[in-house]
Write a protein that holds these residues in place. Structure first.
Motif, PDB file in Angstrom:
ATOM      1  N   LEU A  77     -13.500 -40.530  73.161  1.00 60.26           N
ATOM      2  CA  LEU A  77     -13.539 -39.347  74.451  1.00 60.26           C
ATOM      3  C   LEU A  77     -14.384 -39.241  75.443  1.00 60.26           C
ATOM      4  N   PHE A  78     -15.332 -40.204  74.545  1.00 60.53           N
ATOM      5  CA  PHE A  78     -16.620 -40.035  76.076  1.00 60.53           C
ATOM      6  C   PHE A  78     -17.222 -41.674  76.393  1.00 60.53           C
ATOM      7  N   ALA A  79     -15.637 -42.609  75.507  1.00 59.81           N
ATOM      8  CA  ALA A  79     -15.919 -44.036  76.835  1.00 59.81           C
ATOM      9  C   ALA A  79     -16.331 -44.088  78.308  1.00 59.81           C
ATOM     10  N   CYS A  80     -15.288 -42.935  78.959  1.00 58.10           N
ATOM     11  CA  CYS A  80     -15.250 -43.342  80.434  1.00 58.10           C
ATOM     12  C   CYS A  80     -16.584 -42.985  80.709  1.00 58.10           C
ATOM     13  N   CYS A  81     -17.628 -41.952  79.822  1.00 52.34           N
ATOM     14  CA  CYS A  81     -17.907 -41.224  80.663  1.00 52.34           C
ATOM     15  C   CYS A  81     -19.514 -42.135  80.687  1.00 52.34           C
ATOM     16  N   ASN A  98     -22.757 -45.532  78.373  1.00 51.30           N
ATOM     17  CA  ASN A  98     -22.540 -46.890  77.397  1.00 51.30           C
ATOM     18  C   ASN A  98     -23.107 -45.133  75.981  1.00 51.30           C
ATOM     19  N   VAL A  99     -22.061 -45.736  74.738  1.00 52.36           N
ATOM     20  CA  VAL A  99     -21.641 -44.703  73.848  1.00 52.36           C
ATOM     21  C   VAL A  99     -22.045 -46.026  72.652  1.00 52.36           C
ATOM     22  N   ARG A 100     -23.029 -45.181  72.198  1.00 54.59           N
ATOM     23  CA  ARG A 100     -23.485 -45.620  70.555  1.00 54.59           C
ATOM     24  C   ARG A 100     -23.583 -44.831  69.805  1.00 54.59           C
ATOM     25  N   ILE A 101     -23.755 -45.459  68.521  1.00 52.98           N
ATOM     26  CA  ILE A 101     -22.836 -44.660  67.422  1.00 52.98           C
ATOM     27  C   ILE A 101     -24.575 -44.808  66.450  1.00 52.98           C
ATOM     28  N   ILE A 102     -24.593 -44.153  66.053  1.00 48.75           N
ATOM     29  CA  ILE A 102     -25.846 -44.076  65.213  1.00 48.75           C
ATOM     30  C   ILE A 102     -25.554 -43.273  64.004  1.00 48.75           C
ATOM     31  N   ILE A 157     -29.037 -41.839  57.418  1.00 48.82           N
ATOM     32  CA  ILE A 157     -30.346 -42.122  56.124  1.00 48.82           C
ATOM     33  C   ILE A 157     -28.422 -42.698  54.860  1.00 48.82           C
ATOM     34  N   CYS A 158     -27.854 -42.098  55.020  1.00 48.61           N
ATOM     35  CA  CYS A 158     -26.888 -42.461  53.716  1.00 48.61           C
ATOM     36  C   CYS A 158     -25.925 -43.799  54.506  1.00 48.61           C
ATOM     37  N   GLY A 159     -26.045 -44.325  55.599  1.00 45.67           N
ATOM     38  CA  GLY A 159     -25.300 -45.465  56.098  1.00 45.67           C
ATOM     39  C   GLY A 159     -24.198 -44.756  56.650  1.00 45.67           C
ATOM     40  N   LEU A 160     -24.020 -43.339  57.115  1.00 49.80           N
ATOM     41  CA  LEU A 160     -22.643 -43.180  57.452  1.00 49.80           C
ATOM     42  C   LEU A 160     -23.064 -42.741  59.215  1.00 49.80           C
ATOM     43  N   ASP A 161     -21.604 -43.186  59.881  1.00 52.56           N
ATOM     44  CA  ASP A 161     -21.862 -42.941  61.221  1.00 52.56           C
ATOM     45  C   ASP A 161     -22.318 -41.289  61.493  1.00 52.56           C
ATOM     46  N   ARG A 162     -23.022 -40.906  62.359  1.00 50.06           N
ATOM     47  CA  ARG A 162     -23.532 -39.565  61.663  1.00 50.06           C
ATOM     48  C   ARG A 162     -24.066 -38.947  63.490  1.00 50.06           C
ATOM     49  N   VAL A 163     -24.089 -39.539  64.641  1.00 50.04           N
ATOM     50  CA  VAL A 163     -24.863 -39.357  65.742  1.00 50.04           C
ATOM     51  C   VAL A 163     -23.894 -40.605  66.622  1.00 50.04           C
ATOM     52  N   ILE A 164     -23.519 -39.280  68.080  1.00 51.94           N
ATOM     53  CA  ILE A 164     -23.203 -39.807  69.021  1.00 51.94           C
ATOM     54  C   ILE A 164     -24.075 -39.737  70.328  1.00 51.94           C
ATOM     55  N   ALA A 165     -24.524 -41.265  71.003  1.00 51.63           N
ATOM     56  CA  ALA A 165     -25.511 -41.193  72.028  1.00 51.63           C
ATOM     57  C   ALA A 165     -24.504 -41.504  73.804  1.00 51.63           C
ATOM     58  N   VAL A 166     -24.710 -40.808  74.333  1.00 57.01           N
ATOM     59  CA  VAL A 166     -23.783 -41.629  75.245  1.00 57.01           C
ATOM     60  C   VAL A 166     -24.564 -41.355  76.696  1.00 57.01           C
ATOM     61  N   ASP A 167     -25.190 -42.267  77.197  1.00 56.98           N
ATOM     62  CA  ASP A 167     -25.487 -42.618  78.272  1.00 56.98           C
ATOM     63  C   ASP A 167     -25.851 -44.254  79.831  1.00 56.98           C
TER      64      ASP A 167
END
Length: 279
Positions: free
Chosen positions: A252-256, A258-262, A265-275
Protein backbone atom coordinates in the motif's frame (compact mmCIF):
# COMPACT_ATOMS: atom_id res chain seq x y z
CA UNK A 1 -11.48 -8.89 62.18
CA UNK A 2 -8.15 -10.05 60.69
CA UNK A 3 -8.22 -13.04 58.34
CA UNK A 4 -6.21 -14.85 55.65
CA UNK A 5 -2.80 -16.32 56.18
CA UNK A 6 -0.24 -16.38 53.38
CA UNK A 7 -1.13 -20.02 52.78
CA UNK A 8 -4.83 -19.16 52.45
CA UNK A 9 -4.03 -16.40 50.00
CA UNK A 10 -1.95 -18.74 47.84
CA UNK A 11 -4.92 -21.12 47.69
CA UNK A 12 -6.65 -18.45 45.58
CA UNK A 13 -4.16 -18.97 42.74
CA UNK A 14 -6.09 -21.91 41.21
CA UNK A 15 -9.13 -19.62 41.04
CA UNK A 16 -7.24 -17.56 38.47
CA UNK A 17 -5.28 -20.28 36.70
CA UNK A 18 -8.17 -21.21 34.42
CA UNK A 19 -8.40 -17.62 33.20
CA UNK A 20 -4.78 -16.55 32.99
CA UNK A 21 -3.59 -19.82 31.49
CA UNK A 22 -0.93 -21.00 33.94
CA UNK A 23 -0.05 -20.92 37.61
CA UNK A 24 2.81 -18.42 37.28
CA UNK A 25 0.63 -15.85 35.51
CA UNK A 26 -2.19 -16.55 37.99
CA UNK A 27 0.15 -15.80 40.91
CA UNK A 28 1.26 -12.57 39.22
CA UNK A 29 -2.35 -11.50 38.79
CA UNK A 30 -3.23 -12.39 42.37
CA UNK A 31 -0.31 -10.28 43.62
CA UNK A 32 -1.45 -7.37 41.45
CA UNK A 33 -5.00 -7.58 42.80
CA UNK A 34 -3.74 -8.02 46.35
CA UNK A 35 -1.57 -4.89 46.09
CA UNK A 36 -4.46 -2.97 44.56
CA UNK A 37 -6.86 -3.89 47.37
CA UNK A 38 -4.35 -2.92 50.05
CA UNK A 39 -3.30 0.30 48.29
CA UNK A 40 0.27 -0.90 47.82
CA UNK A 41 2.45 -0.16 44.81
CA UNK A 42 2.00 -2.81 42.13
CA UNK A 43 5.40 -2.01 40.61
CA UNK A 44 8.39 -4.08 41.57
CA UNK A 45 8.25 -7.17 43.73
CA UNK A 46 4.86 -7.63 45.37
CA UNK A 47 4.56 -10.46 47.87
CA UNK A 48 1.48 -11.99 49.44
CA UNK A 49 1.69 -11.08 53.08
CA UNK A 50 -0.67 -11.69 55.95
CA UNK A 51 -2.89 -10.72 57.54
CA UNK A 52 -5.74 -9.04 55.66
CA UNK A 53 -8.80 -7.40 57.10
CA UNK A 54 -12.07 -9.20 56.46
CA UNK A 55 -13.40 -6.41 54.24
CA UNK A 56 -10.18 -6.43 52.18
CA UNK A 57 -10.42 -10.16 51.67
CA UNK A 58 -14.05 -9.80 50.55
CA UNK A 59 -13.02 -7.14 48.05
CA UNK A 60 -10.18 -9.31 46.77
CA UNK A 61 -12.57 -12.21 46.24
CA UNK A 62 -15.00 -9.96 44.35
CA UNK A 63 -12.18 -8.81 42.03
CA UNK A 64 -11.18 -12.41 41.39
CA UNK A 65 -14.78 -13.19 40.46
CA UNK A 66 -14.68 -10.34 37.93
CA UNK A 67 -11.42 -11.67 36.51
CA UNK A 68 -12.97 -15.13 36.14
CA UNK A 69 -15.43 -13.63 33.64
CA UNK A 70 -12.34 -12.73 31.51
CA UNK A 71 -12.62 -9.06 32.33
CA UNK A 72 -9.05 -7.85 31.69
CA UNK A 73 -6.86 -7.40 34.75
CA UNK A 74 -5.94 -3.93 33.48
CA UNK A 75 -9.58 -2.76 33.47
CA UNK A 76 -10.13 -4.14 36.97
CA UNK A 77 -7.08 -2.27 38.23
CA UNK A 78 -8.02 0.81 36.22
CA UNK A 79 -4.46 1.44 35.06
CA UNK A 80 -1.48 -0.16 33.36
CA UNK A 81 2.13 0.59 32.51
CA UNK A 82 3.59 1.56 29.14
CA UNK A 83 7.14 2.74 28.44
CA UNK A 84 7.74 3.03 32.17
CA UNK A 85 4.75 5.33 32.70
CA UNK A 86 1.33 4.69 34.25
CA UNK A 87 -1.86 5.13 32.22
CA UNK A 88 -5.48 5.09 33.30
CA UNK A 89 -7.52 2.62 31.27
CA UNK A 90 -11.14 1.50 31.05
CA UNK A 91 -13.44 -0.23 28.57
CA UNK A 92 -13.40 2.84 26.29
CA UNK A 93 -9.73 2.39 25.29
CA UNK A 94 -7.42 -0.40 24.25
CA UNK A 95 -5.10 -1.76 26.89
CA UNK A 96 -1.48 -0.57 26.39
CA UNK A 97 0.60 -3.55 25.30
CA UNK A 98 4.29 -4.35 25.09
CA UNK A 99 3.86 -4.99 21.34
CA UNK A 100 3.05 -1.31 20.90
CA UNK A 101 6.20 -0.27 22.75
CA UNK A 102 8.03 -1.35 19.59
CA UNK A 103 6.41 1.58 17.78
CA UNK A 104 7.08 4.03 20.62
CA UNK A 105 10.71 2.95 20.92
CA UNK A 106 11.33 3.38 17.19
CA UNK A 107 9.65 6.78 17.23
CA UNK A 108 11.73 7.85 20.24
CA UNK A 109 14.92 6.80 18.46
CA UNK A 110 14.05 8.73 15.30
CA UNK A 111 12.93 11.84 17.20
CA UNK A 112 16.25 11.88 19.05
CA UNK A 113 18.33 11.36 15.93
CA UNK A 114 16.53 13.92 13.76
CA UNK A 115 15.53 16.50 16.33
CA UNK A 116 11.85 16.36 15.44
CA UNK A 117 9.62 18.79 17.32
CA UNK A 118 6.00 17.94 16.43
CA UNK A 119 3.96 14.76 16.65
CA UNK A 120 0.44 13.72 15.65
CA UNK A 121 -0.80 10.51 17.28
CA UNK A 122 -3.98 9.36 15.54
CA UNK A 123 -6.25 6.62 16.92
CA UNK A 124 -4.68 7.63 20.22
CA UNK A 125 -6.98 5.74 22.61
CA UNK A 126 -5.44 6.04 26.07
CA UNK A 127 -2.79 8.33 24.59
CA UNK A 128 -0.01 5.97 25.62
CA UNK A 129 2.07 6.44 22.45
CA UNK A 130 1.89 10.21 22.12
CA UNK A 131 2.13 10.92 25.85
CA UNK A 132 5.11 8.59 26.31
CA UNK A 133 6.95 10.29 23.46
CA UNK A 134 6.10 13.76 24.76
CA UNK A 135 7.28 12.81 28.26
CA UNK A 136 10.49 11.10 27.15
CA UNK A 137 11.58 13.41 24.31
CA UNK A 138 9.84 16.74 24.98
CA UNK A 139 8.20 16.69 21.55
CA UNK A 140 4.95 18.65 21.16
CA UNK A 141 2.10 16.20 20.61
CA UNK A 142 -1.48 16.21 19.34
CA UNK A 143 -3.61 13.26 20.49
CA UNK A 144 -6.42 12.48 18.06
CA UNK A 145 -9.31 10.04 18.24
CA UNK A 146 -12.89 9.78 16.97
CA UNK A 147 -14.10 8.69 20.43
CA UNK A 148 -14.86 11.44 22.92
CA UNK A 149 -14.67 8.93 25.77
CA UNK A 150 -11.21 7.84 24.66
CA UNK A 151 -10.09 11.46 24.47
CA UNK A 152 -11.24 12.04 28.03
CA UNK A 153 -8.99 9.19 29.15
CA UNK A 154 -6.13 10.52 27.02
CA UNK A 155 -6.56 13.97 28.55
CA UNK A 156 -6.46 12.49 32.05
CA UNK A 157 -3.32 10.54 31.18
CA UNK A 158 -1.60 13.60 29.73
CA UNK A 159 -2.12 15.44 33.00
CA UNK A 160 -1.22 12.39 35.08
CA UNK A 161 2.14 12.16 33.32
CA UNK A 162 2.88 15.87 33.39
CA UNK A 163 2.61 16.63 29.68
CA UNK A 164 0.70 19.29 27.79
CA UNK A 165 -0.41 17.08 24.89
CA UNK A 166 -3.46 18.49 23.14
CA UNK A 167 -6.47 16.19 22.54
CA UNK A 168 -8.40 16.71 19.29
CA UNK A 169 -11.54 14.88 18.23
CA UNK A 170 -11.07 13.81 14.63
CA UNK A 171 -11.98 10.96 12.29
CA UNK A 172 -8.38 10.29 11.29
CA UNK A 173 -7.33 13.54 9.54
CA UNK A 174 -10.77 15.13 9.09
CA UNK A 175 -10.31 17.73 11.84
CA UNK A 176 -6.52 18.01 11.86
CA UNK A 177 -4.79 21.25 10.94
CA UNK A 178 -1.14 21.75 10.08
CA UNK A 179 1.81 19.48 9.44
CA UNK A 180 3.94 17.37 11.76
CA UNK A 181 7.40 15.82 11.82
CA UNK A 182 6.04 12.49 13.04
CA UNK A 183 2.69 10.79 12.64
CA UNK A 184 2.07 7.69 14.74
CA UNK A 185 -0.90 5.34 14.61
CA UNK A 186 -2.08 2.11 16.18
CA UNK A 187 -5.21 1.80 14.02
CA UNK A 188 -7.86 -0.93 14.12
CA UNK A 189 -6.47 -3.84 12.10
CA UNK A 190 -8.40 -6.97 13.09
CA UNK A 191 -10.44 -8.50 10.27
CA UNK A 192 -14.15 -8.01 10.93
CA UNK A 193 -14.94 -11.72 10.76
CA UNK A 194 -12.32 -12.42 13.44
CA UNK A 195 -13.52 -9.83 15.95
CA UNK A 196 -16.17 -12.10 17.43
CA UNK A 197 -13.77 -14.99 17.98
CA UNK A 198 -10.97 -13.15 19.76
CA UNK A 199 -9.87 -14.35 23.19
CA UNK A 200 -12.18 -13.46 26.04
CA UNK A 201 -10.16 -10.53 27.36
CA UNK A 202 -9.98 -8.78 23.98
CA UNK A 203 -13.77 -9.04 23.62
CA UNK A 204 -14.00 -6.58 26.52
CA UNK A 205 -12.05 -3.96 24.55
CA UNK A 206 -13.84 -1.43 22.30
CA UNK A 207 -14.63 -2.92 18.91
CA UNK A 208 -14.30 0.55 17.42
CA UNK A 209 -10.58 0.32 18.16
CA UNK A 210 -10.21 -3.24 16.84
CA UNK A 211 -12.27 -3.71 13.67
CA UNK A 212 -10.21 -2.94 10.57
CA UNK A 213 -12.80 -4.02 8.02
CA UNK A 214 -13.13 -7.12 5.89
CA UNK A 215 -9.40 -7.58 5.29
CA UNK A 216 -8.17 -5.55 8.27
CA UNK A 217 -6.66 -2.88 6.03
CA UNK A 218 -9.41 -0.24 5.86
CA UNK A 219 -7.64 2.24 8.11
CA UNK A 220 -4.29 1.84 6.37
CA UNK A 221 -5.93 2.76 3.08
CA UNK A 222 -7.48 5.83 4.66
CA UNK A 223 -4.20 6.82 6.29
CA UNK A 224 -2.42 6.44 2.95
CA UNK A 225 -4.95 8.78 1.32
CA UNK A 226 -4.58 11.51 3.94
CA UNK A 227 -1.27 11.46 5.77
CA UNK A 228 0.89 13.33 3.22
CA UNK A 229 -1.17 16.51 3.69
CA UNK A 230 -0.16 16.55 7.37
CA UNK A 231 3.44 15.35 7.29
CA UNK A 232 6.40 17.69 6.98
CA UNK A 233 8.92 17.03 4.25
CA UNK A 234 11.38 14.38 5.41
CA UNK A 235 9.02 13.46 8.23
CA UNK A 236 8.11 9.90 9.18
CA UNK A 237 4.90 7.90 9.47
CA UNK A 238 4.94 5.01 11.95
CA UNK A 239 2.09 2.49 12.21
CA UNK A 240 1.51 -0.67 14.20
CA UNK A 241 0.39 -3.64 12.09
CA UNK A 242 -0.86 -7.16 12.65
CA UNK A 243 1.82 -9.86 12.61
CA UNK A 244 0.67 -11.09 9.17
CA UNK A 245 0.02 -7.72 7.50
CA UNK A 246 3.53 -6.48 6.66
CA UNK A 247 3.44 -7.48 3.00
CA UNK A 248 -0.01 -6.00 2.37
CA UNK A 249 0.70 -2.70 4.14
CA UNK A 250 4.11 -2.50 2.48
CA UNK A 251 2.44 -2.76 -0.93
CA UNK A 252 0.00 0.00 0.00
CA UNK A 253 2.70 2.48 1.01
CA UNK A 254 5.51 1.50 -1.39
CA UNK A 255 4.63 4.42 -3.67
CA UNK A 256 4.75 6.91 -0.78
CA UNK A 257 8.38 6.68 0.30
CA UNK A 258 10.90 4.31 1.84
CA UNK A 259 9.12 1.56 3.76
CA UNK A 260 10.78 -0.29 6.62
CA UNK A 261 9.39 -3.16 8.66
CA UNK A 262 10.32 -3.34 12.35
CA UNK A 263 9.93 -6.53 14.36
CA UNK A 264 8.77 -6.72 17.96
CA UNK A 265 10.52 -8.43 20.86
CA UNK A 266 9.08 -11.78 19.74
CA UNK A 267 10.48 -11.41 16.23
CA UNK A 268 7.08 -10.69 14.65
CA UNK A 269 6.48 -7.93 12.11
CA UNK A 270 4.92 -5.16 14.20
CA UNK A 271 5.63 -1.67 12.82
CA UNK A 272 5.74 -0.07 9.38
CA UNK A 273 7.84 3.08 9.01
CA UNK A 274 7.43 5.27 5.93
CA UNK A 275 9.95 8.07 5.40
CA UNK A 276 11.96 9.74 2.66
CA UNK A 277 8.61 11.23 1.68
CA UNK A 278 8.56 14.05 -0.85
CA UNK A 279 5.76 16.51 -0.13
Amino acid sequence: MIVSSREQLKKLIPELSGVSGDEREAEFELKQLYAYVLGKSRLGAVELESPMKEEDEARLISLIERRKTHEPLQYILGEWEFMGLTFKVNKDVLIPRQDTETLAEEAERIIGERGYRSLLDICTGSGCIGISLAKRTGIGAILSDISEKALEIAKTNALLNGTDCKPVKSNLFSNIEGRFDVITANPPYIRSAECGSLQGEVLHEPRLALDGGEDGLDFYRRIKDGFSEHLNENGVLLMEIGFDQAESVNELFACCGNVRIIKDICGLDRVIAVDGIKI
